[in-house]
Design an enzyme around this catalytic site. Structure first.
Site, PDB file in Angstrom:
ATOM      1  N   HIS A  81     144.868  -6.055 -24.423  1.00 56.80           N
ATOM      2  CA  HIS A  81     143.837  -6.258 -23.418  1.00 56.80           C
ATOM      3  C   HIS A  81     143.945  -5.293 -22.243  1.00 56.80           C
ATOM      4  CE1 HIS A  81     143.025 -10.039 -25.547  1.00 56.80           C
ATOM      5  NE2 HIS A  81     141.875 -10.036 -24.924  1.00 56.80           N
ATOM      6  N   GLY A  82     145.093  -4.729 -22.034  1.00 58.52           N
ATOM      7  CA  GLY A  82     145.190  -3.780 -20.938  1.00 58.52           C
ATOM      8  C   GLY A  82     146.603  -3.315 -20.670  1.00 58.52           C
TER       9      GLY A  82
END
Length: 461
Positions: free
Chosen positions: A315-316
């Site tokens: 996700h990041g």
């Protein structure tokens, strides 16, 4: 370019639809491919080269796998390595350099790498095609442009859902857009557009106020956390709704990506309903190849930890995302190994409340700028600071956003769809329903015209 923008609604989409439907059947794929590449290049033409490169790697790799089955495993390994190296370079280089700079007390940020929009989605999608060819689950695609169409198709290109090649393999070569499909697609797009503009954006404005400016008041902190919980759901599920609707108009049947996750009564159920395409991707391409649950409890525990660490980091490039993934791993492990036989004995309402509370705190971690900010926010939520100033501020927010909170609660449940199914055969209900959709579209456009606040959360991934 985003779906909820004026240029998409009133320029790109009408021109595409007109061109697509007047074009002969043999040319529809190339019309759609051209518009998809223009759609992606709108956000930065140079990053289109990264997309073309990723697809080319998987195209060549799949052809080689099909031709040299005796060396297929080595070829697949090389293909996966190139895909992951590309993803890691563009998404995680700055993260690693920043952390190394901290460790060695020096500045190692000698380059700046900007992440192409949607690289996490299209890399996973393209790579899954090569893996499926290796597994003999799909036939190799000999036309590079058609494979590029599969990966770059604009409805799902930059924020999912992650579409498997096998899902639309036949429709790439032969599909029809029936009147029923077009009507359903329009309805689904309008619902998604409304959810995004009217609910997600309004919830996002409140969440930004609380998270960005901070608060010392318990009721305000809870309102901000709940607002973000609704924002991220309606932001992402709305994009999936619009993607599925646009796909259906064009003759493609994408699978569902959300199934009302906030009605869940366990964390396992939540993840069977939230971002379904990502969960199944990690299950089929990471968890099962690692051994799944076939090699004993200790190995199962390890496999779960690996999958959820990767899910968070996908996700990041932030520590908060990694800890967010491990946060869910802990609760899933508790459900799996400790209370699995006791879950059914807990009243359903308590299971639901407990699940939502865990998810809500998880979203605070997901939204926080760093671990310190997360600790401060959760600390405020449970500090029981009900000062008169805080109560007054909370009351103001409730009065301002009350209608949007009610809409968020209603549309995060299947109530609307159950009503539609109940009165599906009624001509009067059909008039009310489609009249309501027209009103929803008009109101949504009015909201769009009068506000400059229109972020898409998952574009950053």
């Amino acid at each position: 370019m985003v779906f909820s923008s004026a240029i998409f609604l009133f320029c790109f989409l009408p021109i595409l639809i007109l061109t697509y439907f007047i074009c002969p059947a043999k040319g529809k794929n190339y019309v759609l491919l051209t518009f998809s590449l223009v759609f992606y290049a709108f956000g930065g033409p140079k990053y289109l080269l990264v997309l073309l490169f990723v697809v080319l790697v998987d195209y060549i790799g799949a052809r080689l796998i099909e031709k040299h089955r005796d060396k297929a495993k080595k070829i697949l390994t090389a293909v996966i390595a190139v895909n992951l190296a590309t993803l890691v370079f563009y998404k995680y280089t700055m993260f690693f350099l920043e952390n190394l700079s901290v460790v060695f007390s020096t500045d190692l940020q000698f380059i700046e790498v900007i992440m192409p929009i949607g690289i996490s989605f299209y890399t996973f999608q393209s790579m899954s095609y090569a893996i499926d060819v290796y597994r003999r689950e799909v036939a190799v695609q000999k036309n590079y442009l058609l494979l590029l169409l599969y990966v770059s198709m604009f409805p799902q290109l930059v924020a999912g859902p992650i579409v498997r090649y096998q899902t639309i393999e036949q429709e790439i070569h032969n599909r029809k857009s029936s009147i029923d499909d077009i009507c359903y697609g329009i309805e689904r797009f309008i619902l998604g557009f409304g959810k995004k503009i009217i609910i997600a954006n309004q919830m996002g404005m409140l969440a930004d106020i609380v998270f960005d400016e901070g608060t010392v008041y318990t009721p305000v902190a809870w309102l901000g956390a709940i607002a973000y919980m609704f924002q991220i759901y309606f932001d992402f599920s709305a994009y999936s709704d619009m993607a599925i609707g646009l796909g259906r108009i064009l003759g493609f049947h994408f699978l569902e990506n959300f199934n009302f996750p906030y009605v869940s009564k366990s964390i396992k159920e939540f993840w069977s309903r939230w971002h379904i395409s990502l969960s199944t991707w990690f299950r089929d391409y990471v968890y099962i190849p690692l051994g799944g649950n076939r090699k004993g409890a200790k190995r199962l525990f390890l496999n779960m930890g690996i999958v959820w660490a990767l899910t968070g980091f996908w996700h990041g490039a932030e520590w908060t995302f990694l800890f967010w993934g491990l946060y869910y791993f802990v609760f899933l492990a508790i459900e799996k190994f400790i209370i699995k036989d006791k879950m059914d004995k807990i009243p359903a309402v308590l299971r639901h409340i407990g699940t939502i509370l865990i998810v809500l705190i998880g979203w605070v971690l997901f939204r926080a700028e760093n671990i310190g900010a997360f600790v401060d926010m959760v600390g405020t939520m449970f500090s029981f600071n009900f000062d008169a100033m805080g109560l007054a501020e909370a009351r103001l927010y409730i009065e301002t956003y009350f209608v949007y909170f009610i809409a968020a609660i209603i549309f995060s449940t299947p109530i609307y769809y159950k009503i539609c199914d109940r009165f599906d055969k009624s001509a009067v209900f059909a008039v009310i329903k489609y009249g309501g959709l027209l009103v929803l579209m008009v109101v949504s456009v009015m909201f769009l015209a009068h506000s400059s606040y229109n972020p898409f959360i998952y574009f950053r991934f």
